[in-house]
Scaffold this motif. Structure first.
Motif: not given
Length: 316
Positions: A280-287
Motif C-alpha cells: 500500500w505504501w507504493y500507491l497511497v502517497p502519490p495518490g
C-alpha cells in the motif's frame, strides 16, 4: 506722527503647486486597492484560505526539493534500500521496486506534476480566452465557425483526445502539456464569449467605437480587463483537472519515462504488482498527493469565483 507707506500693493503669496501623480501611478494605486479589497474578501472564505495554505506548502516542497532530497533520488543505480521495503525510520514511506526512497520521489514528483498542471492550464485558458473574445467581438461567420469547432471539442471525450495526441507525438513533458492544453479549452471559450457579448452591449463600448476605437483597442482596453476575473477563476479550476489528466496519462504509460511524477509513480506501482502484493505504501502517497492538490486548487478556484462574482452565493 508720520507713517511710512509701502512701496506697492501687497499681494498674497501663491500656494506651492502640488505635483499631480502620473496616469501610470494612478493605475497602480487602483490596482493595489483592488488587490487589497480582493484579499480582504478572500480571507472570509475559510475553505479557500485552507486550500491556499495547502498549495503554498506543496509549492514550497517543490521549490526546495533539490535542497531537501537532491536530484540523485531519481537514480536507479544508487538506490539506498532494498526493493519494496515497508515504511521504517530510515524510509518513512518505504521504497519502490528499485529500492529508491519513496518519500524523496513523492517530493521530487511534486515539481513535475505542479509544473505540468500549471502550464497546461495556462495554455488551455489562453486558447479559450483568445477564441472566446474574438468570437464575441467579431461575430458573423467567423464566430459561427469558431463556435462549431468549440462544440465539436465539447462533445468529444477530452481524455480520448489527449491520449490520441500523446500517442502520436513523442513522449515528453511538452507533449503532455500540449495534449492537455489543446483539449480542455472549449469550456473557457464558451464562458469568455458569453462575458464578451455582455461587455460589448454596454454603452461605453458604443462611445469608444464612435470615437474611433479599433478592434484591437476595444478588445485589449475594454473587453479583456472585464473578462480577466473570469479567466483567473477558470485558471484555478482547470489546474486541478490538468493535474489529474497528467496523472492519468502517466498512469497509462504515455508520460515521459525519464522524469518522476505522481502519475508515473502510480504507473510504476501497477507494473510492480503493488496492488496484488498489498504494498500500500507504493500507491497511497502519490495518490493522496494528487487528491490533496486537486482539492486545494478546486477550493481556491471556488473562493476566487465567489469573490469575483458575489451573485453565485458560494457558501463560505
Amino acid at each position: 506722527m508720520t507713517t511710512t507707506e509701502p512701496d506697492g500693493p501687497m499681494t498674497a503669496e501663491a500656494p506651492p503647486r502640488v505635483a499631480q501623480p502620473s496616469p501610470r501611478t494612478l493605475a497602480w494605486q487602483r490596482r493595489r486597492r483592488s488587490a487589497a479589497r480582493f484579499w480582504k474578501q478572500y480571507r472570509t472564505h475559510r475553505a479557500g484560505v485552507l486550500g491556499l495554505a495547502a498549495l503554498g506548502l506543496f509549492a514550497l516542497i517543490a521549490v526546495t526539493a533539490p535542497l531537501t532530497v537532491g536530484s540523485d533520488v531519481q537514480s536507479v543505480t544508487s538506490a539506498p534500500g532494498d526493493p519494496l521495503e515497508s515504511p521504517s525510520a530510515e524510509f518513512p514511506l518505504g521504497t519502490d521496486q528499485f529500492g529508491r526512497n519513496l518519500l524523496g520521489l513523492v517530493v521530487w514528483g511534486a515539481r513535475v506534476s505542479l509544473l505540468v498542471g500549471l502550464l497546461a492550464a495556462v495554455l488551455s485558458v489562453a486558447i479559450g480566452a483568445l477564441i472566446g473574445i474574438t468570437a464575441g467581438h467579431f461575430r458573423g461567420w467567423y464566430a459561427t465557425v469558431l463556435m462549431r469547432i468549440t462544440d465539436w471539442f465539447l462533445v468529444m471525450p477530452t481524455l480520448v483526445l489527449a491520449i490520441a495526441l500523446a500517442t502520436v507525438m513523442t513522449r515528453s513533458l511538452g507533449t503532455i502539456i500540449l495534449a492537455i492544453g489543446v483539449t480542455t479549452w472549449p469550456t473557457t471559450a464558451r464562458l469568455v464569449r458569453a462575458q464578451t457579448l455582455a461587455v460589448e452591449s454596454r454603452p461605453y463600448i458604443e462611445r469608444a467605437k464612435a470615437l474611433g476605437g479599433g478592434h484591437w483597442h476595444i478588445m485589449s482596453r475594454h473587453v479583456l480587463p472585464n473578462v480577466m476575473p473570469l479567466v483567473l477563476a477558470q485558471t484555478t479550476l482547470i489546474i486541478s483537472s490538468a493535474i489529474l489528466a497528467e496523472a492519468t496519462l502517466a498512469f497509462l504509460g504515455l508520460g515521459d519515462p525519464t522524469v518522476v511524477s505522481w502519475g508515473g509513480l502510480l504507473q510504476d506501482a501497477r507494473e510492480a504488482g503493488a496492488v496484488s502484493a498489498g504494498k500500500w505504501w507504493y500507491l497511497v502517497p502519490p495518490g493522496a498527493a494528487i487528491a490533496v492538490v486537486a482539492l486545494a486548487f478546486t477550493l481556491c478556484g471556488r473562493a476566487v469565483e465567489s469573490v469575483l462574482n458575489p451573485k453565485l452565493g458560494v457558501a463560505r
